[in-house]
Motif scaffolding. Structure first.
Motif, PDB file in Angstrom:
ATOM      1  N   SER A 111       0.830  -1.192   0.000  1.00 39.47           N
ATOM      2  CA  SER A 111       0.000   0.000   0.000  1.00 39.47           C
ATOM      3  C   SER A 111       0.870   1.250   0.000  1.00 39.47           C
ATOM      4  CB  SER A 111      -0.903   0.007   1.249  1.00 39.47           C
ATOM      5  OG  SER A 111      -1.650   1.194   1.331  1.00 39.47           O
ATOM      6  N   LEU A 112       0.334   2.340  -0.527  1.00 43.11           N
ATOM      7  CA  LEU A 112       1.017   3.638  -0.493  1.00 43.11           C
ATOM      8  C   LEU A 112       0.346   4.589   0.489  1.00 43.11           C
ATOM      9  CD1 LEU A 112       1.688   4.111  -4.315  1.00 43.11           C
ATOM     10  CD2 LEU A 112       3.393   3.617  -2.544  1.00 43.11           C
ATOM     11  N   LEU A 113      -0.667   4.116   1.191  1.00 40.20           N
ATOM     12  CA  LEU A 113      -1.353   4.893   2.215  1.00 40.20           C
ATOM     13  C   LEU A 113      -1.417   4.088   3.504  1.00 40.20           C
ATOM     14  CD1 LEU A 113      -4.447   6.316   0.266  1.00 40.20           C
ATOM     15  CD2 LEU A 113      -2.374   7.574   0.888  1.00 40.20           C
ATOM     16  N   PRO A 131      -8.212   8.617   8.616  1.00 40.96           N
ATOM     17  CA  PRO A 131      -7.872   9.585   7.558  1.00 40.96           C
ATOM     18  C   PRO A 131      -6.555   9.140   6.918  1.00 40.96           C
ATOM     19  CG  PRO A 131      -7.297  10.507   9.705  1.00 40.96           C
ATOM     20  CD  PRO A 131      -7.951   9.176   9.966  1.00 40.96           C
ATOM     21  N   MET A 132      -6.625   8.370   5.858  1.00 38.93           N
ATOM     22  CA  MET A 132      -5.437   7.748   5.281  1.00 38.93           C
ATOM     23  C   MET A 132      -4.472   8.814   4.764  1.00 38.93           C
ATOM     24  SD  MET A 132      -6.162   4.600   5.818  1.00 38.93           S
ATOM     25  CE  MET A 132      -4.905   3.756   4.873  1.00 38.93           C
ATOM     26  N   ILE A 133      -3.171   8.614   5.082  1.00 38.70           N
ATOM     27  CA  ILE A 133      -2.137   9.550   4.645  1.00 38.70           C
ATOM     28  C   ILE A 133      -1.052   8.782   3.899  1.00 38.70           C
ATOM     29  CG2 ILE A 133      -2.602  11.118   6.566  1.00 38.70           C
ATOM     30  CD1 ILE A 133      -0.039  10.004   7.902  1.00 38.70           C
ATOM     31  N   GLY A 153      -7.187  10.782   2.694  1.00 40.31           N
ATOM     32  CA  GLY A 153      -8.470  11.002   3.336  1.00 40.31           C
ATOM     33  C   GLY A 153      -9.118   9.708   3.784  1.00 40.31           C
ATOM     34  N   VAL A 154     -10.284   9.836   4.417  1.00 43.05           N
ATOM     35  CA  VAL A 154     -11.016   8.680   4.930  1.00 43.05           C
ATOM     36  C   VAL A 154     -11.495   7.805   3.772  1.00 43.05           C
ATOM     37  CG1 VAL A 154     -13.039   7.947   6.238  1.00 43.05           C
ATOM     38  CG2 VAL A 154     -11.734   9.944   6.996  1.00 43.05           C
ATOM     39  N   ALA A 155     -11.370   6.509   3.948  1.00 44.41           N
ATOM     40  CA  ALA A 155     -11.841   5.519   2.969  1.00 44.41           C
ATOM     41  C   ALA A 155     -11.129   5.646   1.625  1.00 44.41           C
ATOM     42  CB  ALA A 155     -13.353   5.620   2.785  1.00 44.41           C
ATOM     43  N   THR A 169      -1.677  -3.798   4.845  1.00 49.38           N
ATOM     44  CA  THR A 169      -1.673  -3.028   3.592  1.00 49.38           C
ATOM     45  C   THR A 169      -3.102  -2.545   3.336  1.00 49.38           C
ATOM     46  OG1 THR A 169      -1.921  -5.061   2.314  1.00 49.38           O
ATOM     47  CG2 THR A 169       0.305  -4.251   2.635  1.00 49.38           C
ATOM     48  N   PHE A 170      -3.470  -1.454   3.986  1.00 47.95           N
ATOM     49  CA  PHE A 170      -4.832  -0.946   3.952  1.00 47.95           C
ATOM     50  C   PHE A 170      -5.340  -0.790   2.518  1.00 47.95           C
ATOM     51  CE2 PHE A 170      -3.076   0.516   7.987  1.00 47.95           C
ATOM     52  CZ  PHE A 170      -4.116   0.295   8.881  1.00 47.95           C
ATOM     53  N   GLY A 171      -6.455  -1.444   2.219  1.00 46.87           N
ATOM     54  CA  GLY A 171      -7.090  -1.280   0.915  1.00 46.87           C
ATOM     55  C   GLY A 171      -6.372  -1.951  -0.234  1.00 46.87           C
ATOM     56  N   VAL A 172      -5.347  -2.742   0.059  1.00 47.14           N
ATOM     57  CA  VAL A 172      -4.583  -3.426  -0.994  1.00 47.14           C
ATOM     58  C   VAL A 172      -4.434  -4.897  -0.607  1.00 47.14           C
ATOM     59  CG1 VAL A 172      -2.395  -3.574  -2.235  1.00 47.14           C
ATOM     60  CG2 VAL A 172      -3.321  -1.329  -1.599  1.00 47.14           C
ATOM     61  N   ASP A 173      -4.804  -5.794  -1.517  1.00 46.80           N
ATOM     62  CA  ASP A 173      -4.674  -7.230  -1.278  1.00 46.80           C
ATOM     63  C   ASP A 173      -3.946  -7.891  -2.435  1.00 46.80           C
ATOM     64  OD1 ASP A 173      -6.265  -8.524   1.142  1.00 46.80           O
ATOM     65  OD2 ASP A 173      -7.370  -6.743   0.484  1.00 46.80           O
ATOM     66  N   VAL A 174      -2.879  -8.601  -2.119  1.00 47.24           N
ATOM     67  CA  VAL A 174      -2.182  -9.449  -3.090  1.00 47.24           C
ATOM     68  C   VAL A 174      -2.121 -10.832  -2.453  1.00 47.24           C
ATOM     69  CG1 VAL A 174      -0.124  -9.801  -4.486  1.00 47.24           C
ATOM     70  CG2 VAL A 174      -0.845  -7.468  -3.899  1.00 47.24           C
ATOM     71  N   ASP A 175      -3.025 -11.694  -2.865  1.00 43.45           N
ATOM     72  CA  ASP A 175      -3.239 -12.975  -2.189  1.00 43.45           C
ATOM     73  C   ASP A 175      -2.818 -14.146  -3.058  1.00 43.45           C
ATOM     74  OD1 ASP A 175      -4.684 -12.051   0.277  1.00 43.45           O
ATOM     75  OD2 ASP A 175      -6.095 -11.292  -1.217  1.00 43.45           O
ATOM     76  N   THR A 176      -2.275 -15.175  -2.399  1.00 44.45           N
ATOM     77  CA  THR A 176      -1.917 -16.424  -3.057  1.00 44.45           C
ATOM     78  C   THR A 176      -2.815 -17.531  -2.524  1.00 44.45           C
ATOM     79  OG1 THR A 176       0.397 -15.734  -3.230  1.00 44.45           O
ATOM     80  CG2 THR A 176      -0.076 -18.081  -3.513  1.00 44.45           C
TER      81      THR A 176
END
Length: 776
Positions: free
Chosen positions: A503-505, A531-533, A634-636, A736-743
């Motif tokens: 994630s970048l946030l 509030p994602m930064i 920001g949020v979400a 990794t908020f809001g990012v999923d790389v799953d195997t």
């Protein structure tokens, strides 16, 4: 009774039970091509005829003793063929005694251990509950896709009568399916709708009732699934019942049966003498009379219609003894002896035999690039001549010319049998050539195509393959679609897939609860709670948002293909910075393709770039960094990246690998999405799946993934098969908020397809990379 009489299978079986064993000869004539078509998928060489002969002998003995089928001879025969092969292999391995094999009566379909569970599906149970005559007409018309005119004789009906019977049988199947579903005690509000489903599918409801069903199934995932099953029972029959009866090789069986011709089927009936010798002696005399007439007619037909390579001359007529040398009144048992031995050879020695398939990988989607997979196998005993494949693409689909040597070009070279092909555009499609194909070998080529925005939906791609005098054809079932996951890249060989990302946030570290959340602890692990930064983890002064992931390739592996994907909230896509292991500076990577979608929180984008050269030139293992993709705080909000790879792995068996770009919103009104995986290996093959998904929330459960064999459990994160998208990414240790790389690992289902469902969350499903063990 006369063997030439046009009796149904049921009448012929009854005649055999009454002691008229000559009727069995007609059953042999009708169904031996199907028995051979299946046997050739399971065994090789002369064993094919041995298996076929043994299967017919078993059934003759069973029917003569009052057992066996009543009317559905074909499915019973196929079951016995499969069981015969199974038993022969167990005998050869010393795991089964030969005592009592002749007493075998299948009763129910023989279930291959690799396909256990098929018989438990509702569509299979519904099919098996039908009257045998209904099962027979559905098998012939819907599963084998034989024309009503050809089925008529088997059922003792006119072509119109076959069509009418098939209609009633389909309706009976739907009713049986609904009854079985009702026995599972659905929710009370679903019961009235289920009672109307069958009429709904037929268009037999009033406008008011139709609207009520529409509204209910829109909000009820369970009833929506039932409706999909009922609306396409033909597909359910083919993908569930087909493999249940014919096994994992159903696709090959269906293709072989469809290609059988008069010469290929009737001409080889002369080999009936081989089967006749295995019939119990007390039955030979009666059956031989039937077979003598059949084989005499077949021999005459062979002289004018035997299928053979076009450049081979017609064989000289078989010399017959003078009339005086023949008995004036030959006994029925002597008749087969007149068949000249040379005619018994099924194929001249040293001949190539080709089988071909053509299918879109994933889907051909309007306004998107895609891939059409062509596969050929030489299952003969000699090398073919030079191959030429003439491909007809659907209207609006064009070949993308490439300057590289191979259509499936990769920096590591062809990973498998894709090598050797050269393709160029041609009128209506493409022309591909390749050097001769050795006996027992397979080959594949992947055509990169572009689908026009106005391309009409309809028939799939087709092709004609020529190799000297040999001519074969193939056609895909799926054509252009309005939605789906087009293939970005595909190859074959000792290959596998890998993916990493981050994630970048992130949450503000100074706020209470953020540090535990980053460690995947506590109950504040969703990006809509913070509030994602921007997360800036590198040591570079000129980056504002950066993150890293660790990549480890298989020992001895090389990069075949690499794609970089990045996504963020907002519709403003742009370049991202990318830094390989061991380098001090970033490389700017512009997007080659951008997709913008709408989520409840607003627009989001997914961008893609081919970074194969960059990745192949870097260290095999190490830390990869990505930075400064266009993003919103920001949020979400979410922002992140993923590196998806196809790599060689010397320790892997021969496999197929494909990367699909989905960019599909899942959740809300579309709580379940199925991504077709056409063009891949048949069922029960081990597979590795890498999934890239954006905007998943760890504390919103109900996210499930399946390849057709049940819910899959991810290798990372919370390891929860009921909450796959939990903010975890391969190569990254923290949340990794809001990012999923799953195997995930699983077996490819009977009907190859990737199903993703979410009950509460709404996500952007981005990428699926799949490697699956090839059965060839």
């Amino acid at each position: 009774m006369s063997v030439e009489s046009p009796h149904s299978d049921a009448q012929l079986l009854q005649a055999v039970r009454e002691g008229k064993a000559d009727a069995f000869g007609q059953l042999y004539v009708r169904h031996v091509a199907a028995a051979r078509a299946l046997a050739r998928q399971l065994v090789k060489g002369t064993e094919v005829e041995d298996v076929v002969a043994e299967a017919f002998t078993k059934i003759l003995d069973l029917v003569g003793r009052g057992g066996g089928p009543e009317s559905g001879f074909r499915t019973y025969l196929l079951t016995v063929v499969r069981r015969t092969v199974h038993d022969r292999s167990r005998i050869a391995g010393g795991r089964l005694s030969t005592d009592g094999i002749e007493d075998y009566d299948p009763g129910l379909p023989f279930v291959d251990p690799a396909l256990v569970g098929l018989e438990k599906s509702l569509i299979a149970k519904a099919y098996l509950s039908l009257p045998e005559r209904w099962r027979a007409v559905l098998w012939h018309t819907e599963v084998e896709r034989i024309k009503p005119g050809e089925v008529a004789a088997l059922l003792g009906l006119s072509p119109n009568g076959v069509a009418a019977l098939a209609y009633r049988a389909r309706e009976g199947l739907r009713q049986a399916y609904l009854q079985l579903h009702a026995s599972t005690q659905p929710q009370r509000e679903c019961r009235p709708v289920l009672g109307q489903m069958s009429a709904y599918v037929r268009g037999g409801l009033t406008r008011r009732d139709t609207k009520a069903v529409d509204e209910h199934v829109t909000g009820c995932e369970e009833c929506h699934g039932v409706l999909l099953e009922l609306a396409d029972v033909n597909r359910g029959l083919r993908v569930i019942v087909g493999p249940l009866i014919a096994g994992q090789v159903f696709g090959g069986y269906a293709a072989a049966l469809a290609k059988s011709s008069v010469a290929d089927g009737v001409g080889r009936l002369l080999r009936g003498a081989v089967w006749l010798r295995q019939v119990p002696k007390h039955q030979q005399a009666a059956v031989a009379g039937s077979m003598a007439v059949v084989m005499a007619a077949a021999a005459a037909l062979l002289l004018v219609s035997e299928a053979r390579p076009m450049d081979k001359p017609m064989p000289a007529p078989i010399a017959q003894p003078p009339p005086s040398a023949l008995p004036a009144h030959p006994s029925p048992s002597e008749a087969p002896a007149r068949v000249p031995p040379p005619v018994r050879a099924e194929k001249p020695p040293g001949e190539a035999r080709l089988r071909a398939t053509i299918d879109p990988l994933g889907a051909l989607v309007r306004a998107q690039p895609g891939i059409v997979a062509i596969r050929l196998r030489n299952y003969g005993d000699a090398s073919s001549e030079e191959l030429a494949a003439f491909v007809d693409l659907p209207r609006g689909v064009t070949l993308i010319p490439t300057a590289r040597r191979h259509q499936a070009a990769a920096l590591a070279g062809p990973a498998g049998t894709v090598d050797g092909w050269a393709c160029r555009p041609a009128a209506g499609g493409a022309r591909c050539t390749r050097q001769p194909l050795e006996a027992g070998q397979g080959t594949a080529v992947f055509l990169r195509v572009l689908v026009a925005e106005a391309a009409p939906a309809g028939a799939g791609p087709a092709m004609r393959v020529e190799a000297g005098s040999l001519r074969i054809t193939a056609r895909a079932e799926e054509g252009v679609r309005t939605s789906g996951a087009p293939a970005r890249f595909a190859t074959e060989g000792k290959v596998t897939v890998r993916a990493i990302g981050n994630s970048l946030l992130s949450c503000p570290e100074e706020q209470a609860g953020c540090v535990p959340a980053r460690r995947r602890e506590g109950d504040q692990r969703d990006n809509d709670l913070w509030p994602m930064i921007a997360l800036d983890g590198d040591d570079a002064a000129d980056t504002a948002a950066s993150s890293a992931a660790e990549l480890s390739l298989p020992k001895g592996g090389r990069v075949v293909w690499a794609g970089l994907y990045w996504s963020a909230s907002g519709d403003r896509a742009g370049p991202i910075k990318f830094r390989p292991p061991g380098r001090r500076t970033y490389v700017p990577v512009p997007p080659a393709h951008v997709a913008v979608r709408e989520l409840p929180t607003g627009p989001v984008y997914q961008a893609f770039a081919d970074v194969s050269e960059l990745v192949a030139g870097a260290r095999r293992n190490g830390t990869w960094w990505a930075a400064d993709a266009p993003l919103e705080e920001g949020v979400a909000r979410h922002a992140g990246w993923s590196l998806v790879l196809i790599v060689t792995d010397p320790s892997e068996p021969y496999s197929q690998a494909v990367v699909l770009d989905a960019a599909t919103v899942i959740g809300g009104r579309s709580r379940r999405v199925r991504v077709p995986l056409g063009g891949l290996t048949p069922a029960a093959a081990p597979a590795r799946l890498e999934l890239v998904t954006w905007e998943g929330d760890a504390d919103l459960t109900g996210d499930k993934v399946s390849l057709g064999s049940g819910a899959l459990t991810p290798a990372g994160g919370d390891h929860d098969g009921a909450n796959v998208f939990d903010g975890s990414s391969s190569g990254a240790a923290e949340m990794t908020f809001g990012v999923d790389v799953d195997t995930v690992g699983a077996e490819l289902g009977v009907d190859p397809g990737l199903t993703i469902a979410t009950d509460k969350d709404v996500v952007l499903f981005g990428v699926a990379a799949l490697s699956v063990r090839a059965r060839s």
